[in-house]
Design a protein around this motif. Structure first.
Motif, PDB file in Angstrom:
ATOM      1  N   MET A 107      48.371  41.519  42.196  1.00 39.30           N
ATOM      2  CA  MET A 107      49.566  41.134  42.941  1.00 39.30           C
ATOM      3  C   MET A 107      49.603  41.768  44.328  1.00 39.30           C
ATOM      4  O   MET A 107      49.166  42.903  44.524  1.00 39.30           O
ATOM      5  CB  MET A 107      50.831  41.532  42.148  1.00 39.30           C
ATOM      6  CG  MET A 107      50.812  41.061  40.696  1.00 39.30           C
ATOM      7  SD  MET A 107      52.341  41.397  39.785  1.00 39.30           S
ATOM      8  CE  MET A 107      53.382  40.070  40.365  1.00 39.30           C
ATOM      9  N   VAL A 108      50.137  41.005  45.267  1.00 39.39           N
ATOM     10  CA  VAL A 108      50.302  41.499  46.620  1.00 39.39           C
ATOM     11  C   VAL A 108      51.575  40.896  47.201  1.00 39.39           C
ATOM     12  O   VAL A 108      51.975  39.790  46.818  1.00 39.39           O
ATOM     13  CB  VAL A 108      49.077  41.126  47.505  1.00 39.39           C
ATOM     14  CG1 VAL A 108      48.998  39.624  47.728  1.00 39.39           C
ATOM     15  CG2 VAL A 108      49.115  41.856  48.843  1.00 39.39           C
ATOM     16  N   GLN A 141      45.568  36.260  36.606  1.00 38.06           N
ATOM     17  CA  GLN A 141      46.554  35.588  37.445  1.00 38.06           C
ATOM     18  C   GLN A 141      46.668  36.371  38.746  1.00 38.06           C
ATOM     19  O   GLN A 141      46.932  37.577  38.732  1.00 38.06           O
ATOM     20  CB  GLN A 141      47.919  35.517  36.749  1.00 38.06           C
ATOM     21  CG  GLN A 141      48.840  34.428  37.282  1.00 38.06           C
ATOM     22  CD  GLN A 141      48.334  33.022  36.960  1.00 38.06           C
ATOM     23  OE1 GLN A 141      47.786  32.783  35.895  1.00 38.06           O
ATOM     24  NE2 GLN A 141      48.506  32.104  37.880  1.00 38.06           N
ATOM     25  N   TYR A 142      46.431  35.685  39.860  1.00 38.54           N
ATOM     26  CA  TYR A 142      46.565  36.284  41.192  1.00 38.54           C
ATOM     27  C   TYR A 142      47.917  35.851  41.740  1.00 38.54           C
ATOM     28  O   TYR A 142      48.192  34.657  41.864  1.00 38.54           O
ATOM     29  CB  TYR A 142      45.428  35.827  42.102  1.00 38.54           C
ATOM     30  CG  TYR A 142      44.064  36.184  41.565  1.00 38.54           C
ATOM     31  CD1 TYR A 142      43.441  37.385  41.921  1.00 38.54           C
ATOM     32  CD2 TYR A 142      43.384  35.334  40.690  1.00 38.54           C
ATOM     33  CE1 TYR A 142      42.184  37.717  41.420  1.00 38.54           C
ATOM     34  CE2 TYR A 142      42.139  35.658  40.177  1.00 38.54           C
ATOM     35  CZ  TYR A 142      41.546  36.854  40.547  1.00 38.54           C
ATOM     36  OH  TYR A 142      40.313  37.176  40.038  1.00 38.54           O
ATOM     37  N   VAL A 143      48.768  36.829  42.035  1.00 39.85           N
ATOM     38  CA  VAL A 143      50.163  36.537  42.370  1.00 39.85           C
ATOM     39  C   VAL A 143      50.485  37.065  43.770  1.00 39.85           C
ATOM     40  O   VAL A 143      50.259  38.243  44.069  1.00 39.85           O
ATOM     41  CB  VAL A 143      51.122  37.174  41.344  1.00 39.85           C
ATOM     42  CG1 VAL A 143      52.564  36.784  41.640  1.00 39.85           C
ATOM     43  CG2 VAL A 143      50.727  36.766  39.917  1.00 39.85           C
ATOM     44  N   LEU A 144      51.010  36.178  44.615  1.00 41.13           N
ATOM     45  CA  LEU A 144      51.431  36.562  45.961  1.00 41.13           C
ATOM     46  C   LEU A 144      52.945  36.405  46.045  1.00 41.13           C
ATOM     47  O   LEU A 144      53.470  35.304  45.858  1.00 41.13           O
ATOM     48  CB  LEU A 144      50.727  35.700  47.016  1.00 41.13           C
ATOM     49  CG  LEU A 144      49.202  35.927  47.101  1.00 41.13           C
ATOM     50  CD1 LEU A 144      48.456  34.978  46.160  1.00 41.13           C
ATOM     51  CD2 LEU A 144      48.703  35.747  48.532  1.00 41.13           C
ATOM     52  N   VAL A 145      53.621  37.501  46.318  1.00 41.91           N
ATOM     53  CA  VAL A 145      55.080  37.536  46.332  1.00 41.91           C
ATOM     54  C   VAL A 145      55.560  37.605  47.775  1.00 41.91           C
ATOM     55  O   VAL A 145      55.157  38.493  48.532  1.00 41.91           O
ATOM     56  CB  VAL A 145      55.605  38.756  45.550  1.00 41.91           C
ATOM     57  CG1 VAL A 145      57.130  38.781  45.554  1.00 41.91           C
ATOM     58  CG2 VAL A 145      55.072  38.740  44.114  1.00 41.91           C
ATOM     59  N   SER A 146      56.421  36.690  48.153  1.00 39.28           N
ATOM     60  CA  SER A 146      56.903  36.657  49.538  1.00 39.28           C
ATOM     61  C   SER A 146      58.008  37.686  49.766  1.00 39.28           C
ATOM     62  O   SER A 146      58.924  37.831  48.956  1.00 39.28           O
ATOM     63  CB  SER A 146      57.444  35.266  49.875  1.00 39.28           C
ATOM     64  OG  SER A 146      58.048  35.289  51.166  1.00 39.28           O
ATOM     65  N   PHE A 173      52.327  31.716  43.624  1.00 39.03           N
ATOM     66  CA  PHE A 173      53.131  32.230  44.737  1.00 39.03           C
ATOM     67  C   PHE A 173      54.582  32.281  44.278  1.00 39.03           C
ATOM     68  O   PHE A 173      55.060  31.343  43.624  1.00 39.03           O
ATOM     69  CB  PHE A 173      52.998  31.323  45.965  1.00 39.03           C
ATOM     70  CG  PHE A 173      51.655  31.405  46.640  1.00 39.03           C
ATOM     71  CD1 PHE A 173      51.497  32.113  47.819  1.00 39.03           C
ATOM     72  CD2 PHE A 173      50.538  30.786  46.082  1.00 39.03           C
ATOM     73  CE1 PHE A 173      50.258  32.191  48.450  1.00 39.03           C
ATOM     74  CE2 PHE A 173      49.302  30.860  46.694  1.00 39.03           C
ATOM     75  CZ  PHE A 173      49.154  31.574  47.882  1.00 39.03           C
ATOM     76  N   LEU A 174      55.284  33.365  44.645  1.00 40.03           N
ATOM     77  CA  LEU A 174      56.644  33.553  44.167  1.00 40.03           C
ATOM     78  C   LEU A 174      57.639  33.742  45.303  1.00 40.03           C
ATOM     79  O   LEU A 174      57.404  34.513  46.232  1.00 40.03           O
ATOM     80  CB  LEU A 174      56.718  34.776  43.238  1.00 40.03           C
ATOM     81  CG  LEU A 174      55.932  34.702  41.925  1.00 40.03           C
ATOM     82  CD1 LEU A 174      56.119  35.998  41.144  1.00 40.03           C
ATOM     83  CD2 LEU A 174      56.351  33.502  41.093  1.00 40.03           C
ATOM     84  N   SER A 207      48.040  45.435  43.970  1.00 42.69           N
ATOM     85  CA  SER A 207      48.277  46.126  42.700  1.00 42.69           C
ATOM     86  C   SER A 207      47.675  45.345  41.535  1.00 42.69           C
ATOM     87  O   SER A 207      47.690  44.118  41.534  1.00 42.69           O
ATOM     88  CB  SER A 207      49.785  46.302  42.464  1.00 42.69           C
ATOM     89  OG  SER A 207      50.388  46.999  43.534  1.00 42.69           O
ATOM     90  N   VAL A 208      47.169  46.078  40.554  1.00 44.21           N
ATOM     91  CA  VAL A 208      46.606  45.477  39.345  1.00 44.21           C
ATOM     92  C   VAL A 208      47.444  45.916  38.147  1.00 44.21           C
ATOM     93  O   VAL A 208      47.704  47.112  37.964  1.00 44.21           O
ATOM     94  CB  VAL A 208      45.139  45.896  39.135  1.00 44.21           C
ATOM     95  CG1 VAL A 208      44.576  45.259  37.861  1.00 44.21           C
ATOM     96  CG2 VAL A 208      44.292  45.521  40.348  1.00 44.21           C
TER      97      VAL A 208
END
Length: 239
Positions: A107-108, A141-146, A173-174, A207-208
């Motif tokens: 996640m980033v 799951q690769y997650v990008l949080v705005s 994307f979140l 982060s993992v």
């Protein structure tokens, strides 16, 4: 008379052997096993319910070999799945973080109109993904949080995902509420601040999380050697 005793002895031995075999037979795949909770007869297993012939207590069920394993629903205090904030995905779906349970998460936090650090963070995420074996894809799951939920609507995030070749099922994307984003950033120790109507200063952290939502590794900086991050991801998936 001696012949009678000899025959009686043979019969007794056969009876004991048959009784032992009945007590230790192999379970069939559709059988349920029972045992005395007090273990009056050691580890003896019964194949019919009832009561112990010694202490008369009800026999307890041990297992059914046909039963499916039950996944634990418990969440540790350190898990991000305790957060109850709602999020919108780039596909327009509404989820909670616990809906991501069961996969190793990378996640980033970014914002799509960023022209400086975020493009490099996105490149780092893609570089990490390329180093993970394809056989792990279903577990990742690769997650990008705005951090800019006002601008980064689901439609905007979808367009950004397609432009950056991050439109596969293993990319998410979140968009959250300002409060939800702030809460999540605090958990990740990500600092961000709006410095103009269209610009933010922010930490650069990837982060993992393990499949239970617990933080296992963080990578800080831009364009850094991500060998340690990749190794940690592989180790986490293999656990």
């Amino acid at each position: 008379m001696n012949n009678y005793k000899w025959v009686l002895g043979i019969f007794t031995m056969l009876f004991v052997l048959v009784s032992c075999n009945n007590g230790t037979k192999t379970m069939a795949s559709n059988e349920i096993a029972y045992a005395c909770p007090m273990k009056c007869e050691g580890d003896k297993i019964y194949y019919k319910g009832g009561s112990c012939p010694v202490c008369k207590m009800d026999l307890m069920t041990l297992t059914s070999l046909t039963a499916e394993p039950v996944e634990s629903e418990e969440i540790s205090e350190e898990s991000i799945f305790n957060l109850t904030s709602k999020w919108n995905t780039e596909e327009g779906n509404s989820i909670e973080l616990k809906d991501l349970k069961g996969k190793t998460l990378v996640m980033v936090m970014i914002y799509t109109t960023c022209k400086a650090a975020c493009p490099r963070l996105v490149a780092d995420m893609r570089n990490i993904e390329k180093q993970i074996p394809e056989s792990f894809t279903n577990d990742m799951q690769y997650v990008l949080v705005s951090i800019d939920p006002k601008t980064d609507t689901p439609t905007h995030l979808k367009a950004f995902a397609m432009e950056n070749f991050m439109d596969g099922d293993h990319w998410t994307f979140l968009q959250g509420t300002e409060m939800g984003v702030r809460e999540f950033a605090n958990v990740l120790a990500v600092k961000y601040k709006q410095i103009s109507p269209m610009a933010f200063s922010h930490s650069n952290i990837i982060s993992v999380f393990n499949p239970q939502g617990e933080l296992v590794h963080q990578q800080e900086g831009l364009g850094v050697d991500n060998k340690e991050t990749v190794e940690k991801i592989i180790e986490t998936v293999n656990k």
